[in-house]
Design a protein around this motif. Structure first.
Motif, mmCIF file in Angstrom:
data_model
loop_
_atom_site.group_PDB
_atom_site.id
_atom_site.type_symbol
_atom_site.label_atom_id
_atom_site.label_comp_id
_atom_site.label_asym_id
_atom_site.label_seq_id
_atom_site.Cartn_x
_atom_site.Cartn_y
_atom_site.Cartn_z
ATOM 1 N N VAL A 132 -14.816 -4.778 1.499
ATOM 2 C CA VAL A 132 -14.372 -3.919 2.525
ATOM 3 C C VAL A 132 -15.143 -2.323 2.190
ATOM 4 O O VAL A 132 -15.217 -2.173 0.970
ATOM 5 C CB VAL A 132 -12.894 -3.535 2.646
ATOM 6 N N ASP A 133 -15.535 -1.450 3.213
ATOM 7 C CA ASP A 133 -15.800 -0.254 2.908
ATOM 8 C C ASP A 133 -14.466 0.488 2.817
ATOM 9 O O ASP A 133 -13.394 0.463 3.059
ATOM 10 C CB ASP A 133 -16.705 0.492 4.174
ATOM 11 N N PHE A 134 -14.811 1.693 2.291
ATOM 12 C CA PHE A 134 -13.739 2.481 1.864
ATOM 13 C C PHE A 134 -12.842 3.076 3.221
ATOM 14 O O PHE A 134 -13.695 3.457 3.944
ATOM 15 C CB PHE A 134 -13.865 3.667 0.978
ATOM 16 N N THR A 135 -11.442 3.263 3.222
ATOM 17 C CA THR A 135 -10.774 3.620 4.458
ATOM 18 C C THR A 135 -10.078 4.956 3.642
ATOM 19 O O THR A 135 -9.286 4.712 2.554
ATOM 20 C CB THR A 135 -9.799 2.684 4.960
ATOM 21 N N PRO A 136 -10.033 6.000 4.198
ATOM 22 C CA PRO A 136 -9.405 7.287 3.677
ATOM 23 C C PRO A 136 -7.668 7.101 3.806
ATOM 24 O O PRO A 136 -7.296 6.562 4.514
ATOM 25 C CB PRO A 136 -9.774 8.523 4.714
ATOM 26 N N ARG A 137 -7.470 7.611 2.642
ATOM 27 C CA ARG A 137 -6.119 7.378 2.321
ATOM 28 C C ARG A 137 -5.198 7.743 3.511
ATOM 29 O O ARG A 137 -4.080 7.465 3.912
ATOM 30 C CB ARG A 137 -5.398 7.928 0.934
ATOM 31 N N ASP A 138 -5.506 8.981 4.109
ATOM 32 C CA ASP A 138 -4.565 9.757 5.190
ATOM 33 C C ASP A 138 -4.534 8.797 6.246
ATOM 34 O O ASP A 138 -3.530 8.561 6.938
ATOM 35 C CB ASP A 138 -5.129 11.215 5.445
ATOM 36 N N GLU A 139 -5.731 8.089 6.493
ATOM 37 C CA GLU A 139 -5.694 7.155 7.584
ATOM 38 C C GLU A 139 -4.796 5.897 7.453
ATOM 39 O O GLU A 139 -3.907 5.612 8.212
ATOM 40 C CB GLU A 139 -7.281 6.427 7.816
ATOM 41 N N LEU A 141 -1.910 5.928 5.424
ATOM 42 C CA LEU A 141 -0.605 6.319 5.378
ATOM 43 C C LEU A 141 -0.085 6.709 6.871
ATOM 44 O O LEU A 141 0.798 6.412 7.286
ATOM 45 C CB LEU A 141 -0.444 7.760 4.635
ATOM 46 N N GLU A 142 -1.082 6.977 7.548
ATOM 47 C CA GLU A 142 -0.645 7.230 9.102
ATOM 48 C C GLU A 142 -0.356 5.858 9.672
ATOM 49 O O GLU A 142 0.678 5.715 10.371
ATOM 50 C CB GLU A 142 -1.749 7.828 9.687
ATOM 51 N N ILE A 143 -0.996 4.876 9.367
ATOM 52 C CA ILE A 143 -0.877 3.640 9.707
ATOM 53 C C ILE A 143 0.382 3.233 9.417
ATOM 54 O O ILE A 143 1.285 2.721 10.215
ATOM 55 C CB ILE A 143 -2.142 2.719 9.501
ATOM 56 N N PHE A 170 0.166 3.541 -3.592
ATOM 57 C CA PHE A 170 1.017 2.607 -3.193
ATOM 58 C C PHE A 170 2.595 2.900 -3.333
ATOM 59 O O PHE A 170 3.482 2.500 -2.452
ATOM 60 C CB PHE A 170 0.882 1.584 -4.431
ATOM 61 N N THR A 171 2.953 3.888 -4.189
ATOM 62 C CA THR A 171 4.390 4.088 -4.443
ATOM 63 C C THR A 171 4.782 5.170 -3.225
ATOM 64 O O THR A 171 5.895 5.374 -3.100
ATOM 65 C CB THR A 171 4.679 4.592 -5.847
ATOM 66 N N ALA A 172 3.879 5.558 -2.606
ATOM 67 C CA ALA A 172 4.406 6.738 -1.464
ATOM 68 C C ALA A 172 4.419 5.592 -0.166
ATOM 69 O O ALA A 172 5.083 6.333 0.973
ATOM 70 C CB ALA A 172 3.031 7.640 -1.544
ATOM 71 N N LEU A 173 4.311 4.458 -0.283
ATOM 72 C CA LEU A 173 4.351 3.505 1.039
ATOM 73 C C LEU A 173 5.894 3.380 1.519
ATOM 74 O O LEU A 173 6.687 3.164 0.574
ATOM 75 C CB LEU A 173 3.594 2.260 0.922
ATOM 76 N N PRO A 174 6.018 3.661 2.795
ATOM 77 C CA PRO A 174 7.433 3.850 3.353
ATOM 78 C C PRO A 174 7.967 2.497 3.663
ATOM 79 O O PRO A 174 9.200 2.301 4.250
ATOM 80 C CB PRO A 174 7.320 4.596 4.404
ATOM 81 N N THR A 175 7.286 1.248 3.547
ATOM 82 C CA THR A 175 7.634 0.116 3.926
ATOM 83 C C THR A 175 7.778 -0.887 2.586
ATOM 84 O O THR A 175 7.423 -0.744 1.616
ATOM 85 C CB THR A 175 6.487 -0.581 4.662
ATOM 86 N N PRO A 176 8.245 -2.138 3.031
ATOM 87 C CA PRO A 176 8.084 -3.105 1.841
ATOM 88 C C PRO A 176 6.607 -3.348 1.681
ATOM 89 O O PRO A 176 5.819 -3.213 2.589
ATOM 90 C CB PRO A 176 8.593 -4.469 2.505
#
Ligand SMILES: O=C(O)c1cc(C(=O)O)oc(=O)c1
Length: 304
Positions: A132-139, A141-143, A170-176
């Motif tokens: 895959v191509d790079f997706t910005p981290r802020d995008e 996190l928003e998803i 990864f450790t900032a993700l709010p889900t499983p």
């Protein structure tokens, strides 16, 4: 539409054996894909490979042949963020398949609701550069913040060498968070060496992190291959997968990875891949957690 396969593409095994290992009742193949068919569900323009077709009917036939009760169908990168083939398969499964989608930040709330109604329970974030191509981290996190209220999780795919750099994200993700293929360890390195210890620490310190202990055929360097009745395949991967299963029995999943995109060396016999399971989950209790209880909790919680 006509598509030409990537040169050297290996098609999925046409005649898998019947597993000798008896799967527990209700077992879930928690990582598999559908490809097209391209004439019905075209491959994405931004794809990095063009596969052979692998339809929902062929996936369901494999499920029944191997003795699985259900599938989790993970959006393959060759379909980009066009989830139609995966959604069509989930809808046609009579409730026996759930899905993991790839979405962009432009997706509407209604589209997320529609994916949920079709059976989608997670999104996949991919960090493997050849895919895959790079997706910005802020995008991303928003998803993640938008899918969290739906009770979904995030599936992440990355190479072991990239874990240090991706750790804070990864450790900032709010889900499983569900890791594909154990974070692709280099099995030439020791199972208790610094690289794999970091992965174990990732799971130990973060109780929301799960791992698929899948894809020995991708990770193995010395085999033997799951072909010709081999009952002791991919021995070099066993210590890694077994360590994760025994350390985190409530947070592991297993899947065939059918139709096995991008294998270069050989195409495994999926029946023999099932026979790999008791090597990494040696007791009936571990097998039931890995194959039934854990995937049911994540994908069919309403039945638990
Ligand atoms: O290692 C891979 O090539 C691979 C690719 C994909 C995909 O293209 O979605 O999914 C997987 O689980 C593994």
């Amino acid at each position: 539409m006509q598509f030409e396969k990537t040169p050297g593409w290996l098609d999925w095994h046409a005649g898998p054996s019947k597993p000798r290992f008896q799967l527990p009742a209700g077992a879930v193949d928690a990582h598999c894909h559908v490809f097209g068919p391209g004439a019905e569900f075209p491959y994405a323009p931004e794809r990095k490979y063009t596969p052979c077709d692998a339809s929902k009917a062929q996936l369901f036939a494999l499920r029944d042949h191997l003795g699985f009760a259900r599938n989790v169908i993970v959006q393959a990168t060759c379909h980009g963020a066009d989830n139609r083939a995966m959604v069509d398969a989930c809808k046609a499964s009579n409730g026996k398949a759930r899905g993991v989608a790839t979405v962009r930040r432009s997706i509407s709330d209604q589209e997320l609701q529609d994916l949920h109604a079709a059976g989608v329970r997670g999104v996949r974030f991919n960090f493997v550069k050849r895919l895959v191509d790079f997706t910005p981290r802020d995008e991303l996190l928003e998803i993640a913040a938008r899918i969290a209220p739906l009770g979904w999780h995030v599936v992440i795919y990355f190479e072991a060498a990239d874990l240090p750099e991706l750790w804070d994200f990864f450790t900032a993700l709010p889900t499983p968070v569900v890791v594909d293929h154990m974070g692709r360890p280099d099995v030439a390195k020791p199972v208790d060496g610094p690289e794999f210890e970091l992965f174990v620490k990732f799971m130990r310190d973060h109780p929301n992190v799960w791992s698929k202990v899948s894809c020995p055929e991708r990770l193995s360097l010395t085999g033997p291959k799951a072909l010709d009745g081999e009952q002791d395949a991919y021995r070099d991967v066993v210590p890694f997968a077994r360590r994760i299963v025994e350390s985190f029995p409530e947070r592991v999943l297993w899947g065939t990875d059918w139709p096995h995109p991008n294998l270069k060396d050989h195409m495994p016999d999926d029946g023999l891949l099932v026979d790999f399971i008791p090597h990494i989950a040696p007791t009936a209790e571990l097998q039931k957690k890995l194959l039934v209880d854990n995937p049911m909790r994540l994908y069919w919680p309403e039945e638990c």
